[in-house]
Design a protein around this motif. Structure first.
Motif, PDB file in Angstrom:
ATOM      1  N   UNK A  10      42.399  32.180  40.696  1.00  0.00           N
ATOM      2  CA  UNK A  10      40.944  32.227  40.851  1.00  0.00           C
ATOM      3  C   UNK A  10      40.627  32.971  42.138  1.00  0.00           C
ATOM      4  N   UNK A  11      39.751  33.951  42.034  1.00  0.00           N
ATOM      5  CA  UNK A  11      39.413  34.741  43.215  1.00  0.00           C
ATOM      6  C   UNK A  11      37.917  34.998  43.260  1.00  0.00           C
ATOM      7  N   UNK A  12      37.398  34.980  44.462  1.00  0.00           N
ATOM      8  CA  UNK A  12      35.965  35.160  44.658  1.00  0.00           C
ATOM      9  C   UNK A  12      35.632  36.533  45.198  1.00  0.00           C
ATOM     10  N   UNK A  13      34.360  36.802  45.325  1.00  0.00           N
ATOM     11  CA  UNK A  13      33.929  38.097  45.872  1.00  0.00           C
ATOM     12  C   UNK A  13      34.161  38.152  47.378  1.00  0.00           C
ATOM     13  N   UNK A  14      34.372  39.345  47.873  1.00  0.00           N
ATOM     14  CA  UNK A  14      34.473  39.537  49.317  1.00  0.00           C
ATOM     15  C   UNK A  14      33.972  40.933  49.660  1.00  0.00           C
ATOM     16  N   UNK A  15      33.791  41.180  50.938  1.00  0.00           N
ATOM     17  CA  UNK A  15      33.238  42.452  51.393  1.00  0.00           C
ATOM     18  C   UNK A  15      34.279  43.193  52.219  1.00  0.00           C
ATOM     19  N   UNK A  16      34.924  44.209  51.658  1.00  0.00           N
ATOM     20  CA  UNK A  16      35.871  45.003  52.436  1.00  0.00           C
ATOM     21  C   UNK A  16      35.146  46.112  53.205  1.00  0.00           C
ATOM     22  N   UNK A  34      54.434  40.085  43.162  1.00  0.00           N
ATOM     23  CA  UNK A  34      55.445  39.105  43.562  1.00  0.00           C
ATOM     24  C   UNK A  34      55.594  38.012  42.500  1.00  0.00           C
ATOM     25  N   UNK A  35      54.483  37.508  42.008  1.00  0.00           N
ATOM     26  CA  UNK A  35      54.540  36.439  41.008  1.00  0.00           C
ATOM     27  C   UNK A  35      55.105  36.937  39.678  1.00  0.00           C
ATOM     28  N   UNK A  36      54.728  38.130  39.270  1.00  0.00           N
ATOM     29  CA  UNK A  36      55.226  38.664  38.010  1.00  0.00           C
ATOM     30  C   UNK A  36      56.710  39.022  38.094  1.00  0.00           C
ATOM     31  N   UNK A  37      57.164  39.521  39.229  1.00  0.00           N
ATOM     32  CA  UNK A  37      58.594  39.801  39.413  1.00  0.00           C
ATOM     33  C   UNK A  37      59.417  38.516  39.348  1.00  0.00           C
ATOM     34  N   UNK A  38      58.810  37.405  39.765  1.00  0.00           N
ATOM     35  CA  UNK A  38      59.495  36.109  39.716  1.00  0.00           C
ATOM     36  C   UNK A  38      59.481  35.517  38.301  1.00  0.00           C
ATOM     37  N   UNK A  39      58.827  36.192  37.362  1.00  0.00           N
ATOM     38  CA  UNK A  39      58.834  35.747  35.975  1.00  0.00           C
ATOM     39  C   UNK A  39      57.629  34.925  35.555  1.00  0.00           C
ATOM     40  N   UNK A  40      56.641  34.791  36.414  1.00  0.00           N
ATOM     41  CA  UNK A  40      55.457  33.997  36.095  1.00  0.00           C
ATOM     42  C   UNK A  40      54.417  34.859  35.383  1.00  0.00           C
ATOM     43  N   UNK A  41      53.620  34.219  34.559  1.00  0.00           N
ATOM     44  CA  UNK A  41      52.518  34.900  33.888  1.00  0.00           C
ATOM     45  C   UNK A  41      51.236  34.527  34.630  1.00  0.00           C
ATOM     46  N   UNK A  42      50.454  35.528  34.996  1.00  0.00           N
ATOM     47  CA  UNK A  42      49.263  35.304  35.823  1.00  0.00           C
ATOM     48  C   UNK A  42      48.010  35.674  35.039  1.00  0.00           C
ATOM     49  N   UNK A  43      47.041  34.787  35.065  1.00  0.00           N
ATOM     50  CA  UNK A  43      45.739  35.028  34.450  1.00  0.00           C
ATOM     51  C   UNK A  43      44.694  35.015  35.554  1.00  0.00           C
ATOM     52  N   UNK A  44      43.945  36.113  35.666  1.00  0.00           N
ATOM     53  CA  UNK A  44      42.904  36.230  36.684  1.00  0.00           C
ATOM     54  C   UNK A  44      41.617  35.577  36.206  1.00  0.00           C
ATOM     55  N   UNK A  45      40.980  34.818  37.100  1.00  0.00           N
ATOM     56  CA  UNK A  45      39.701  34.185  36.810  1.00  0.00           C
ATOM     57  C   UNK A  45      38.773  34.392  37.999  1.00  0.00           C
ATOM     58  N   UNK A  46      37.596  34.914  37.724  1.00  0.00           N
ATOM     59  CA  UNK A  46      36.611  35.100  38.790  1.00  0.00           C
ATOM     60  C   UNK A  46      35.925  33.775  39.087  1.00  0.00           C
ATOM     61  N   UNK A  47      35.615  33.571  40.375  1.00  0.00           N
ATOM     62  CA  UNK A  47      34.848  32.414  40.802  1.00  0.00           C
ATOM     63  C   UNK A  47      33.787  32.907  41.785  1.00  0.00           C
ATOM     64  N   UNK A  48      32.823  32.095  42.067  1.00  0.00           N
ATOM     65  CA  UNK A  48      31.758  32.499  42.988  1.00  0.00           C
ATOM     66  C   UNK A  48      32.019  32.058  44.425  1.00  0.00           C
ATOM     67  N   UNK A  49      33.157  31.461  44.682  1.00  0.00           N
ATOM     68  CA  UNK A  49      33.494  31.033  46.043  1.00  0.00           C
ATOM     69  C   UNK A  49      33.826  32.254  46.892  1.00  0.00           C
ATOM     70  N   UNK A  50      33.097  32.412  47.968  1.00  0.00           N
ATOM     71  CA  UNK A  50      33.197  33.584  48.835  1.00  0.00           C
ATOM     72  C   UNK A  50      34.589  33.701  49.473  1.00  0.00           C
ATOM     73  N   UNK A  51      35.241  34.855  49.313  1.00  0.00           N
ATOM     74  CA  UNK A  51      36.516  35.196  49.960  1.00  0.00           C
ATOM     75  C   UNK A  51      37.608  34.160  49.694  1.00  0.00           C
ATOM     76  N   UNK A  52      37.580  33.538  48.517  1.00  0.00           N
ATOM     77  CA  UNK A  52      38.521  32.459  48.210  1.00  0.00           C
ATOM     78  C   UNK A  52      39.559  32.902  47.186  1.00  0.00           C
ATOM     79  N   UNK A  53      40.759  32.394  47.357  1.00  0.00           N
ATOM     80  CA  UNK A  53      41.843  32.617  46.408  1.00  0.00           C
ATOM     81  C   UNK A  53      42.547  31.287  46.182  1.00  0.00           C
TER      82      UNK A  53
END
Length: 93
Positions: A10-16, A34-53
């Motif tokens: 889960x990742x939020x918006x940020x201002x670069x 890094x996670x995919x090389x380790x064999x994990x499957x990753x699903x991205x989900x947007x959240x409204x929490x500012x600058x959060x991962x």
């Protein structure tokens, strides 16, 4: 402890560089690699929490940080936060 986990990122918006505030994945690329090389499957989900991962495995938050703390671009091998996140996912079970 299974080698392959389903990880919800889960990742939020940020201002670069004082640009517009948006959900961007540029800083997430190293962690994804890094996670995919380790064999994990990753699903991205947007959240409204500012600058959060958050990394979620089996419904539990196993790692969290600010997106702006991650290294920009690259493969994540030299970013200590990516290694900490990978270890947290591996120890989640």
């Amino acid at each position: 402890m299974p080698k392959k986990a389903l990880v919800f990122m889960r990742y939020g918006p940020y201002r670069p560089l004082n640009l517009t505030v948006e959900h961007r994945t540029f800083r997430l690329q190293g962690l994804l690699d890094v996670l995919q090389r380790a064999g994990h499957r990753v699903i991205l989900q947007k959240t409204e929490d500012w600058d959060a991962l958050e990394l979620i495995v089996n419904g539990e938050v196993v790692f969290q940080c600010k997106i702006s703390d991650l290294d920009f671009g690259g493969d994540g091998k030299l970013d200590p936060l990516c290694e900490m996140a990978k270890l947290a996912v591996q120890l989640a079970y």
